[in-house]
Design an enzyme around this catalytic site. Structure first.
Site, PDB file in Angstrom:
ATOM      1  N   SER A 126       0.835  -1.204   0.000  1.00  0.00           N
ATOM      2  CA  SER A 126       0.000   0.000   0.000  1.00  0.00           C
ATOM      3  C   SER A 126       0.865   1.247   0.000  1.00  0.00           C
ATOM      4  O   SER A 126       2.089   1.177   0.130  1.00  0.00           O
ATOM      5  CB  SER A 126      -0.922   0.020   1.232  1.00  0.00           C
ATOM      6  OG  SER A 126      -0.183   0.340   2.397  1.00  0.00           O
ATOM      7  N   SER A 130       0.769   3.742   2.232  1.00  0.00           N
ATOM      8  CA  SER A 130       0.709   4.439   3.521  1.00  0.00           C
ATOM      9  C   SER A 130       2.049   5.018   3.967  1.00  0.00           C
ATOM     10  O   SER A 130       2.082   5.896   4.825  1.00  0.00           O
ATOM     11  CB  SER A 130       0.164   3.511   4.610  1.00  0.00           C
ATOM     12  OG  SER A 130       1.116   2.516   4.941  1.00  0.00           O
ATOM     13  N   LYS A 188       5.285   0.989   9.660  1.00  0.00           N
ATOM     14  CA  LYS A 188       5.052   2.414   9.934  1.00  0.00           C
ATOM     15  C   LYS A 188       6.327   3.010  10.512  1.00  0.00           C
ATOM     16  O   LYS A 188       7.307   2.315  10.771  1.00  0.00           O
ATOM     17  CB  LYS A 188       3.907   2.607  10.942  1.00  0.00           C
ATOM     18  CG  LYS A 188       2.578   1.967  10.548  1.00  0.00           C
ATOM     19  CD  LYS A 188       1.932   2.613   9.348  1.00  0.00           C
ATOM     20  CE  LYS A 188       0.626   1.886   8.976  1.00  0.00           C
ATOM     21  NZ  LYS A 188       0.062   2.386   7.705  1.00  0.00           N
ATOM     22  N   SER A 234      -3.125   6.810   5.968  1.00  0.00           N
ATOM     23  CA  SER A 234      -2.440   5.766   6.724  1.00  0.00           C
ATOM     24  C   SER A 234      -3.292   5.299   7.895  1.00  0.00           C
ATOM     25  O   SER A 234      -3.756   6.108   8.700  1.00  0.00           O
ATOM     26  CB  SER A 234      -1.085   6.283   7.239  1.00  0.00           C
ATOM     27  OG  SER A 234      -0.481   5.339   8.092  1.00  0.00           O
TER      28      SER A 234
END
Length: 264
Positions: free
Chosen positions: A77, A79, A134, A222
């Site tokens: 993705s 994010s 992250k 996100s």
């Protein structure tokens, strides 16, 4: 369906190793004894034993490598744009945050702790079978505030420097027009994306002991700690450190210029 690959590797290592050991201690001596009784006729190893002997060292090496040293992941993705793009294949240092037993995920040796600004892979707290990636924003004990697209850590504003407008391509084309900002988080300077016209999600929390507050660099796109809370220490997987390949069919295939890039 999410496959528990570590569990599969452990099981395969145990099964092939057991067959190899059983053959060495029990079956092979029986074959030799039978051969002697029948005039020295050699009996071939069973096919399953041949396969076990061939695959056991390979499977064991893969298990040790990905459990304790380096594990590859693919970014699905956007994010973490612009730091990581859809289709990036990355390498993750598995011992940066301590050596953990595969499957059990029990830490057996402390090697270090996450630092503010690290790009970290972890098991999603709401579904540990899924891996997330992250950036570490808040450490245990930190007071983290996010408002007006800006971070405040322990009442100190995290510096942001405008860096132009993002031009996306391939799977990231939809982010074209986003504002690029250089953020200085601890000792790490990295770029983030924000959409000025989108009302950002706010946060005002104190990170509990043994937990971390994480956010994606694509701040308005996100699913991170602002929505579901903190990452517990037992969910840590490792620190992302390099892009070894990028394949995005929407962008025409391999992005050669990203291969070998370090992750900041």
């Amino acid at each position: 369906m999410n496959f528990d690959f570590p569990a599969i590797l452990v099981a395969a290592t145990f099964i092939t190793g057991f067959i190899w050991l059983a053959d060495a201690l029990v079956w092979a001596p029986k074959r030799r004894k039978k051969a002697e009784q029948e005039g020295g006729i050699a009996f071939a190893e069973p096919t399953v034993v041949e396969y076990a002997k061939s695959f056991f060292p390979v499977i064991l090496a893969v298990l040790l490598l990905r459990s304790f040293l380096v594990e590859p992941f693919r970014i699905p993705s956007g994010s973490m744009m612009p730091t990581l793009l859809v289709g990036d294949f990355i390498l993750v240092n598995k011992y940066a945050y301590g050596i953990r037993l595969p499957v059990l995920n029990r830490k057996v040796a402390d090697m270090g702790e996450p630092e503010r600004g690290d790009v970290m892979v972890f098991r999603f707290p709401r579904d540990p079978s899924v891996d997330y990636i992250k950036r570490v924003v808040g450490l245990p004990g930190d007071h983290v505030v996010y408002r007006n697209k800006t971070l405040f850590i322990n009442d100190q504003k995290v510096a942001q420097i405008p860096a132009g407008t993002y031009i996306g391509k391939g799977s990231g084309l939809s982010m074209s027009g986003a504002s690029v900002r250089r953020e200085i988080l601890g000792d790490v300077e990295h770029e983030i994306l924000v959409m000025p016209r989108i009302k950002g999600v706010t946060a005002d929390v104190v990170v509990p002991e043994g937990h971390y507050f994480v956010m994606g660099d694509n701040r308005d796109n996100s699913n991170d700690s602002r929505y579901w809370g903190f990452v517990p220490d037992q969910n840590l997987v490792g620190k992302a450190f390099m892009i070894w390949m990028n394949w995005d069919s929407a962008a025409g295939g391999i992005a050669w210029d990203r291969i070998g890039d370090s992750i900041n």
